[in-house]
Scaffold this active site. Sequence first.
Site, short mmCIF file in Angstrom:
data_model
loop_
_atom_site.label_atom_id
_atom_site.label_comp_id
_atom_site.label_asym_id
_atom_site.label_seq_id
_atom_site.Cartn_x
_atom_site.Cartn_y
_atom_site.Cartn_z
N LYS A 25 0.86 -1.20 0.01
CA LYS A 25 0.03 -0.02 0.12
C LYS A 25 0.84 1.18 -0.11
O LYS A 25 0.70 2.21 -0.90
CB LYS A 25 -0.82 0.13 1.23
CG LYS A 25 -1.97 1.21 1.36
CD LYS A 25 -2.87 1.12 2.41
CE LYS A 25 -3.70 -0.39 2.53
NZ LYS A 25 -4.62 -0.39 3.51
N ARG A 93 -3.45 3.14 8.68
CA ARG A 93 -3.76 1.76 8.12
C ARG A 93 -2.37 0.96 7.90
O ARG A 93 -1.50 1.25 7.86
CB ARG A 93 -4.31 2.12 6.67
CG ARG A 93 -5.62 2.84 6.67
CD ARG A 93 -6.13 2.93 5.12
NE ARG A 93 -7.28 3.65 5.09
CZ ARG A 93 -7.39 5.03 4.63
NH1 ARG A 93 -6.56 5.81 4.49
NH2 ARG A 93 -8.50 5.56 4.50
N GLY A 102 -8.53 -7.36 5.29
CA GLY A 102 -9.17 -7.40 6.47
C GLY A 102 -8.62 -8.04 7.76
O GLY A 102 -9.11 -8.33 8.73
N MET A 104 -5.78 -7.27 9.09
CA MET A 104 -4.93 -6.31 10.28
C MET A 104 -5.81 -5.07 10.50
O MET A 104 -6.90 -4.82 9.76
CB MET A 104 -3.51 -5.82 9.74
CG MET A 104 -2.58 -7.24 9.84
SD MET A 104 -1.12 -6.76 9.16
CE MET A 104 -1.28 -6.42 7.37
N ARG A 338 -3.89 -1.10 -5.86
CA ARG A 338 -3.34 -2.34 -5.60
C ARG A 338 -3.52 -3.29 -6.72
O ARG A 338 -4.62 -3.32 -7.17
CB ARG A 338 -3.28 -3.04 -4.09
CG ARG A 338 -5.05 -3.27 -3.87
CD ARG A 338 -4.93 -3.64 -2.35
NE ARG A 338 -6.48 -3.94 -2.05
CZ ARG A 338 -6.96 -4.28 -0.83
NH1 ARG A 338 -6.12 -4.30 0.03
NH2 ARG A 338 -8.41 -4.25 -0.71
N HIS A 459 -5.00 -39.63 3.70
CA HIS A 459 -5.16 -40.49 2.50
C HIS A 459 -6.09 -39.95 1.47
O HIS A 459 -6.17 -39.90 0.27
CB HIS A 459 -5.63 -41.87 2.98
CG HIS A 459 -5.96 -42.70 1.85
ND1 HIS A 459 -6.92 -43.02 1.11
CD2 HIS A 459 -5.02 -43.70 1.06
CE1 HIS A 459 -6.81 -43.79 0.39
NE2 HIS A 459 -5.96 -44.43 0.17
N ARG A 565 1.30 -46.39 -10.57
CA ARG A 565 1.50 -47.25 -9.40
C ARG A 565 0.64 -48.42 -9.53
O ARG A 565 -0.44 -48.49 -9.35
CB ARG A 565 0.83 -46.30 -8.15
CG ARG A 565 1.77 -45.17 -7.82
CD ARG A 565 0.99 -44.00 -7.33
NE ARG A 565 -0.07 -43.41 -8.37
CZ ARG A 565 -0.65 -42.14 -8.18
NH1 ARG A 565 -0.39 -41.61 -7.01
NH2 ARG A 565 -1.47 -41.77 -9.15
N ARG A 621 6.26 -48.15 -11.82
CA ARG A 621 6.79 -48.81 -10.65
C ARG A 621 6.28 -50.21 -10.22
O ARG A 621 5.07 -50.54 -10.24
CB ARG A 621 6.36 -47.83 -9.64
CG ARG A 621 6.96 -48.02 -8.10
CD ARG A 621 6.58 -47.06 -7.17
NE ARG A 621 5.23 -47.19 -6.67
CZ ARG A 621 4.46 -46.35 -5.87
NH1 ARG A 621 5.20 -45.40 -5.45
NH2 ARG A 621 3.39 -46.50 -5.42
N GLU A 749 13.57 -43.03 -1.93
CA GLU A 749 12.66 -42.42 -0.84
C GLU A 749 13.10 -42.80 0.57
O GLU A 749 12.44 -42.64 1.53
CB GLU A 749 11.37 -42.95 -1.05
CG GLU A 749 11.29 -44.66 -1.35
CD GLU A 749 10.07 -45.00 -2.01
OE1 GLU A 749 9.05 -44.44 -1.91
OE2 GLU A 749 10.07 -46.22 -3.04
N SER A 768 14.20 -41.57 -9.52
CA SER A 768 12.82 -40.84 -9.33
C SER A 768 12.60 -40.53 -7.79
O SER A 768 12.51 -41.47 -7.05
CB SER A 768 11.65 -41.49 -9.69
OG SER A 768 10.57 -40.87 -9.64
N GLY A 770 10.87 -40.10 -4.60
CA GLY A 770 9.47 -40.17 -4.08
C GLY A 770 9.48 -39.26 -2.89
O GLY A 770 9.64 -39.88 -1.56
N THR A 771 8.98 -38.16 -2.94
CA THR A 771 9.23 -37.03 -1.81
C THR A 771 8.21 -37.34 -0.83
O THR A 771 8.50 -36.96 0.27
CB THR A 771 9.34 -35.95 -2.41
OG1 THR A 771 8.15 -35.43 -3.11
CG2 THR A 771 10.57 -35.43 -3.09
N ASP A 773 7.56 -40.45 0.86
CA ASP A 773 8.31 -41.26 1.72
C ASP A 773 9.47 -40.54 2.07
O ASP A 773 10.06 -40.96 3.18
CB ASP A 773 8.13 -42.50 1.13
CG ASP A 773 7.32 -43.53 1.32
OD1 ASP A 773 6.52 -43.29 2.42
OD2 ASP A 773 7.06 -44.46 0.57
N CYS A 835 8.48 -37.08 -8.16
CA CYS A 835 7.24 -37.64 -8.37
C CYS A 835 6.17 -37.86 -7.46
O CYS A 835 5.39 -38.47 -7.27
CB CYS A 835 7.06 -39.22 -9.24
SG CYS A 835 7.96 -40.56 -8.23
N TYR A 855 12.63 -33.73 -14.69
CA TYR A 855 11.22 -33.58 -14.83
C TYR A 855 10.41 -33.72 -13.67
O TYR A 855 11.18 -34.09 -12.63
CB TYR A 855 10.72 -34.83 -15.73
CG TYR A 855 10.79 -35.99 -15.21
CD1 TYR A 855 9.84 -36.70 -14.53
CD2 TYR A 855 11.86 -36.96 -15.45
CE1 TYR A 855 9.85 -38.13 -13.76
CE2 TYR A 855 12.00 -38.12 -15.01
CZ TYR A 855 11.08 -38.74 -14.23
OH TYR A 855 11.24 -39.96 -13.65
#
Length: 894
Positions: A25, A93, A102, A104, A338, A459, A565, A621, A749, A768, A770-771, A773, A835, A855
């Site tokens: 602002k 302000r 809204g 603050m 803004r 899940h 999977r 996999r 993983e 690959s 597996g973030t 796990d 992945c 990738y």
Amino acid sequence: MPDIYRFGKSHTDGDASMRELLGGKGANLTEMCRIGMPVPPGFILPTTLCAITAEPGFKKRLEGAIDEGLRFIEAETKKKFADKQDPLLIAVRSGARVSMPGMMDTVLNLGIDLEIADAWSQRVGRLAFDAYRRNLHMIGDVVLGICADDDDPFERALTELKRQRGVATDTKLSTEDLRALALRYEAIIVERRSDRWPLPPYEALVDSAAAVFSSWNAPRARSYRRLHRIPEHWGTACNVQAMVFGDRNEESGSGVCFTRDPATGEPVVYGEYLRNAQGEDVVAGTRTPYPIDDLRSEAPALHRELLDACRTLEIHFRDLQDIEFTIDDGKLYILQTRRGKRSAIAAVKIACDLVREGRIRTDEALMRVEPAEVEKLLLPALAEEDAERAVRDGRALLAGLAASPGAGVGRIAFSSKRAVEWAQQGPVLLVRAETSADDIEGMHASSGIVTRTGGSTSHAAVVARGMGRPAVVGCDDFALRPKDGTLQVGERLFREGDVWTIDGTRGRVFEGELPLRPSGLAGDLERLLEWADEVAVLAVRANADTPGDARQARRFGALGIGLCRTEHMFFKAERIVAMREMILAEDRPAREKALAKLLPMQREDFRGLFEAMAGLPVTIRLLDPPLHEFLPHGEQAEIELARELGVEPRVVHDSVERTREQNPMLGHRGCRLAISYPEIARMQARAIAEAYLDAKRAGHGVLLVVMVPLVATRAELEVLAELVRAEMDDVATSRGEGRIPCHIGSMIELPRAALQAGALAEVASFFSFGTNDLTQTTFGLSRDDAAGFISDYLAQGVLEHDPFRQLDEEGVGELIRLAIKRGRSTRPDLVCGLCGEHGGDKASIAIFHKMGGDYVSCSPFRVPGARLAVAQAALGLPESQRRSTRAPKSVSRS
């Protein structure tokens, strides 16, 4: 560094580039002064002061800055603060680096008390007491803390006075009425905070500025930052500005307008205006405003001046502007501009229109749209006006976590079996206490999911996002009784089969059917994503387990499958029995007999994937989850399976107990299953090879990739790579074909795998990550259980981000960086992909881009957003640091 930055006609200190210091602002106020807009003068207390509010010298520094700033405003306006005849009134302000609407505090009309109001009213009438009563209300609320969400004594006093006078709005109250109301407000303050009254105008100004800084840490502000991933350390600036009065007379007013329609993106000025009102009246909705176009007939010259201001501001800031303005006795003032918030549809249209109009470049357009907004455009949506109407009609039932965007309508089903059955006749919503892997088929058959428990990484949430199904989780306020076929929400009883509507974008559930808006990839969105593909470095692939998912992913622009999977293929009704038969088998011949039933099913699935992704890489996999996930839960389910397989219930029960593990996610799963039961991996390798040759013969050849999950040692990977190659060679020989070209690699993983990446790369041609796990095993956190306390960590600043939603760069990210470096030291052409759930997250994609990945892979419905995110990751680096590799080349590397 100074403690104030001034803005006005005679002098302006800052500019639009100083957002970190002046807030959004404040930076825009200074910029508007520089281009000659009619802005009331003022000064900005920078964000550096917000960082020291708890230090002993803060109050003195604040007073010094305010004293200097007041002298500037007085010189600009030729008025004196707290003067009795023509007082300078002040607005205070907040203004953070990014808009937090809204969240603050604001205090207006500072610089007045009863004595000043009495004197000033002789010149301006009711305006003096309107200003004073508004000032008392805000001081009582913001500075003195008298008001609560459900207790606003000032509002009650105003409502009672209007009732007594028989008027609907405060504009109908006389000068005498407003003076009496101000006296009542004073009495309320004395009743509740006599220790702080009287509060002289100067002291009220200093305390209000301090309160604005303190509101940065208000609970609602902290919650907003957590939800929108705004860093805690940014702080807010405080904007102190001369008041102008939209409530001076009938030739005055206040309004808010957008330079384009923020809902549709159409290039028309859109907004509302209230005559004889202050800006807070427009925002608060206490009175019904009129369209901006009404000004055209009421005050045509002012209307033209406002449109000219809108045009000037949009051209200067090169984006949709959200403008607050006040007309004080026929003179227009711009109080704020803004970057306007906009719908997903509008964001894409405006970005593309600005390119067409020659206002911005394509790379700027790509940075103007959030990837999460793209996701919203692809799913059926519930219009906000329809949702609000349903709320007014009493049809809102539940509120929970907005776990997966989009909307769905259908009959509520309390079991996956019922959901699958009913889905044959029409749309179904699966309503469960929680979901598990057993529910995968029901979830796939459903148009949406609702659960009583769970968080954004539960899940239900993860699988729903992967499937593109809307989901609302964590709806505590219902009692589910599946055996009775009933569900209780408060006093309302629902039966299985009743129709609900869910809004996964906003986390709401409604009774009955509400209309949904269809979505798709076309027009401006398609054009935007084409621009994204031109600058992308990382390729975007899809997590797809069925031919249908693969076809959808390719329509959305996926350059292959990064994760199939295979376990999801076994949960279909006609397959789960054969899978369970294999698990119950007591020796290898019995297992191989059951696997022989699964082989043609797997082959058919793989063939469908290859046809859908012809010419592109497909990464399959091998079986990953622990075997107990395929077995029934509960005595009755065990009895039913025993009857179906023609064995004693004891046999089933013993197998369930034998496969039960204390910590199954770290137990007998992934490559460990294939080491113990190599016949499972051999069946999958044979199905893959046969499907590949069938698809190739039909002209649907792919780049074949096989992924070994949960590898911790080089030996594990070596054993299974040899097994897979041997089985594929056997298939090729039996069909008179040459060796099947297949890239075999590892899913990283586990921390040990990351540390041993150099050794693994001697066998693997790709990694690959597996973030999901890898995050669990690095943090020692269970993804399914952590939702219950991660919010505490975020609220207290122990964690800046939920590591299951945004990649932990310092810990998990460091392991990935190390694995890429060590792997490529062994194999320079090693291809690296991401992945996990993070593969569709903008911040995580940017982190992986910097690491030199090739990738990312995400669910089909997140592919378009990921295409935009990978482009933004590339554009986020200086030109000299951008890698020259383009997406098609990075695909070919795998």
